[in-house]
Write a protein that holds these residues in place. Sequence first.
Motif, mmCIF file in Angstrom:
data_model
loop_
_atom_site.group_PDB
_atom_site.id
_atom_site.type_symbol
_atom_site.label_atom_id
_atom_site.label_comp_id
_atom_site.label_asym_id
_atom_site.label_seq_id
_atom_site.Cartn_x
_atom_site.Cartn_y
_atom_site.Cartn_z
ATOM 1 N N ASP A 40 -11.424 13.297 -44.797
ATOM 2 C CA ASP A 40 -10.196 12.716 -45.328
ATOM 3 C C ASP A 40 -9.194 12.744 -44.179
ATOM 4 O OD1 ASP A 40 -8.445 11.788 -47.586
ATOM 5 O OD2 ASP A 40 -7.353 13.603 -47.025
ATOM 6 N N GLY A 41 -8.981 11.601 -43.558
ATOM 7 C CA GLY A 41 -8.121 11.548 -42.376
ATOM 8 C C GLY A 41 -8.749 12.340 -41.242
ATOM 9 N N ASP A 42 -8.028 13.318 -40.735
ATOM 10 C CA ASP A 42 -8.525 14.160 -39.646
ATOM 11 C C ASP A 42 -9.082 15.487 -40.145
ATOM 12 O OD1 ASP A 42 -7.873 12.254 -37.766
ATOM 13 O OD2 ASP A 42 -5.916 13.132 -37.305
ATOM 14 N N ASP A 43 -9.333 15.576 -41.443
ATOM 15 C CA ASP A 43 -9.843 16.812 -42.045
ATOM 16 C C ASP A 43 -11.253 16.622 -42.579
ATOM 17 O OD1 ASP A 43 -7.477 18.332 -41.616
ATOM 18 O OD2 ASP A 43 -6.571 17.397 -43.388
ATOM 19 N N VAL A 44 -11.999 17.719 -42.613
ATOM 20 C CA VAL A 44 -13.371 17.742 -43.123
ATOM 21 C C VAL A 44 -13.395 18.714 -44.302
ATOM 22 C CG1 VAL A 44 -15.770 18.344 -42.596
ATOM 23 C CG2 VAL A 44 -14.342 17.226 -40.862
ATOM 24 N N TYR A 45 -14.036 18.288 -45.388
ATOM 25 C CA TYR A 45 -14.117 19.105 -46.600
ATOM 26 C C TYR A 45 -15.566 19.278 -47.031
ATOM 27 C CZ TYR A 45 -9.136 18.356 -46.888
ATOM 28 O OH TYR A 45 -7.796 18.329 -46.594
ATOM 29 N N ILE A 46 -15.834 20.445 -47.595
ATOM 30 C CA ILE A 46 -17.146 20.735 -48.164
ATOM 31 C C ILE A 46 -16.961 21.382 -49.522
ATOM 32 C CG2 ILE A 46 -18.306 20.937 -45.930
ATOM 33 C CD1 ILE A 46 -18.195 24.018 -46.300
ATOM 34 N N GLY A 72 -25.007 16.018 -32.560
ATOM 35 C CA GLY A 72 -23.934 15.925 -31.579
ATOM 36 C C GLY A 72 -22.714 16.765 -31.882
ATOM 37 N N VAL A 73 -22.742 17.521 -32.973
ATOM 38 C CA VAL A 73 -21.612 18.382 -33.335
ATOM 39 C C VAL A 73 -22.139 19.800 -33.512
ATOM 40 C CG1 VAL A 73 -19.749 18.832 -34.983
ATOM 41 C CG2 VAL A 73 -20.497 16.479 -34.562
ATOM 42 N N ASP A 74 -21.548 20.717 -32.775
ATOM 43 C CA ASP A 74 -21.930 22.131 -32.816
ATOM 44 C C ASP A 74 -20.622 22.899 -32.687
ATOM 45 O OD1 ASP A 74 -23.897 24.109 -32.959
ATOM 46 O OD2 ASP A 74 -24.022 24.285 -30.779
ATOM 47 N N ALA A 75 -20.025 23.307 -33.827
ATOM 48 C CA ALA A 75 -18.663 23.831 -33.793
ATOM 49 C C ALA A 75 -18.505 25.075 -34.653
ATOM 50 C CB ALA A 75 -17.697 22.758 -34.282
ATOM 51 N N ASP A 76 -17.802 26.056 -34.119
ATOM 52 C CA ASP A 76 -17.363 27.184 -34.923
ATOM 53 C C ASP A 76 -16.253 26.679 -35.833
ATOM 54 O OD1 ASP A 76 -19.121 29.027 -33.778
ATOM 55 O OD2 ASP A 76 -17.717 29.477 -32.154
ATOM 56 N N VAL A 77 -16.217 27.198 -37.057
ATOM 57 C CA VAL A 77 -15.247 26.717 -38.043
ATOM 58 C C VAL A 77 -14.621 27.881 -38.805
ATOM 59 C CG1 VAL A 77 -16.375 24.477 -38.383
ATOM 60 C CG2 VAL A 77 -17.002 26.406 -39.848
ATOM 61 N N THR A 78 -13.481 27.577 -39.368
ATOM 62 C CA THR A 78 -12.832 28.447 -40.343
ATOM 63 C C THR A 78 -12.904 27.735 -41.679
ATOM 64 O OG1 THR A 78 -11.327 29.314 -38.675
ATOM 65 C CG2 THR A 78 -10.675 29.600 -40.965
ATOM 66 N N PHE A 79 -13.273 28.473 -42.730
ATOM 67 C CA PHE A 79 -13.325 27.934 -44.086
ATOM 68 C C PHE A 79 -11.978 28.218 -44.744
ATOM 69 C CE2 PHE A 79 -17.673 29.489 -43.149
ATOM 70 C CZ PHE A 79 -18.359 28.291 -43.211
ATOM 71 N N THR A 80 -11.228 27.174 -45.076
ATOM 72 C CA THR A 80 -9.917 27.317 -45.692
ATOM 73 C C THR A 80 -9.977 26.788 -47.111
ATOM 74 O OG1 THR A 80 -8.847 27.064 -43.534
ATOM 75 C CG2 THR A 80 -7.463 26.742 -45.483
ATOM 76 N N THR A 118 -13.894 23.876 -53.193
ATOM 77 C CA THR A 118 -13.486 22.984 -52.108
ATOM 78 C C THR A 118 -12.868 23.773 -50.959
ATOM 79 O OG1 THR A 118 -13.027 21.243 -53.722
ATOM 80 C CG2 THR A 118 -12.128 20.940 -51.513
ATOM 81 N N MET A 119 -13.401 23.501 -49.755
ATOM 82 C CA MET A 119 -12.891 24.144 -48.547
ATOM 83 C C MET A 119 -12.672 23.097 -47.476
ATOM 84 S SD MET A 119 -15.335 27.499 -48.197
ATOM 85 C CE MET A 119 -16.883 26.685 -48.665
ATOM 86 N N ARG A 120 -11.624 23.280 -46.711
ATOM 87 C CA ARG A 120 -11.418 22.478 -45.523
ATOM 88 C C ARG A 120 -12.058 23.236 -44.362
ATOM 89 N NH1 ARG A 120 -6.050 22.670 -45.022
ATOM 90 N NH2 ARG A 120 -6.211 24.276 -43.434
ATOM 91 N N LEU A 121 -12.779 22.510 -43.520
ATOM 92 C CA LEU A 121 -13.362 23.109 -42.332
ATOM 93 C C LEU A 121 -12.426 22.838 -41.158
ATOM 94 C CD1 LEU A 121 -17.133 22.112 -42.571
ATOM 95 C CD2 LEU A 121 -16.017 24.195 -43.333
ATOM 96 N N ASP A 122 -11.931 23.902 -40.568
ATOM 97 C CA ASP A 122 -11.067 23.765 -39.402
ATOM 98 C C ASP A 122 -11.861 24.170 -38.175
ATOM 99 O OD1 ASP A 122 -8.729 23.033 -40.897
ATOM 100 O OD2 ASP A 122 -8.523 25.128 -41.478
ATOM 101 N N ALA A 123 -11.944 23.269 -37.199
ATOM 102 C CA ALA A 123 -12.640 23.577 -35.954
ATOM 103 C C ALA A 123 -11.874 24.671 -35.219
ATOM 104 C CB ALA A 123 -12.757 22.333 -35.087
ATOM 105 N N GLN A 124 -12.635 25.582 -34.611
ATOM 106 C CA GLN A 124 -11.988 26.676 -33.873
ATOM 107 C C GLN A 124 -11.987 26.377 -32.392
ATOM 108 O OE1 GLN A 124 -13.917 30.362 -34.871
ATOM 109 N NE2 GLN A 124 -13.098 30.339 -36.914
#
Length: 124
Positions: A40-46, A72-80, A118-124
């Motif tokens: 959703d825009g610049d955010d990722v949700y799971i 092609g994506v390998d990222a540490d994330v924070t679950f918000t 529902t969580m937003r994934l924030d790239a670290q």
Amino acid sequence: MTAWTPAQLDTIERVDEIGISSLRKDGTLNTPRTIWAVRDGDDVYIRSVNGPAAAWYRGTRSRHKGHLQAPGVDADVTFTDVDGAINDRVDAAYRAKYRRYAASIIDAITGPPAAETTMRLDAQ
């Protein structure tokens, strides 16, 4: 917090499935679980299609940190954790992205048990 790159967002939006791992107490990652993700825009949700009882979801509860894998994506994330009005947009994103799947599957990922995870994934 580091923002997702446009290429990472495009990939996450394009692929059906991503791998999610939560961070264990000892600092290692759990085995990745294959799940769906939406943008959703610049955010990722799971969400957890099986609601809060799913083991992978429960693993996100204590540290709120983990890892996302996709081509092609390998990222540490924070679950918000998120709730409220964003859930309507996340529902719409799931319906649009996965519309070719059976209605029962879409109903499960957009239903109340899944929505409460529902969580937003924030790239670290």
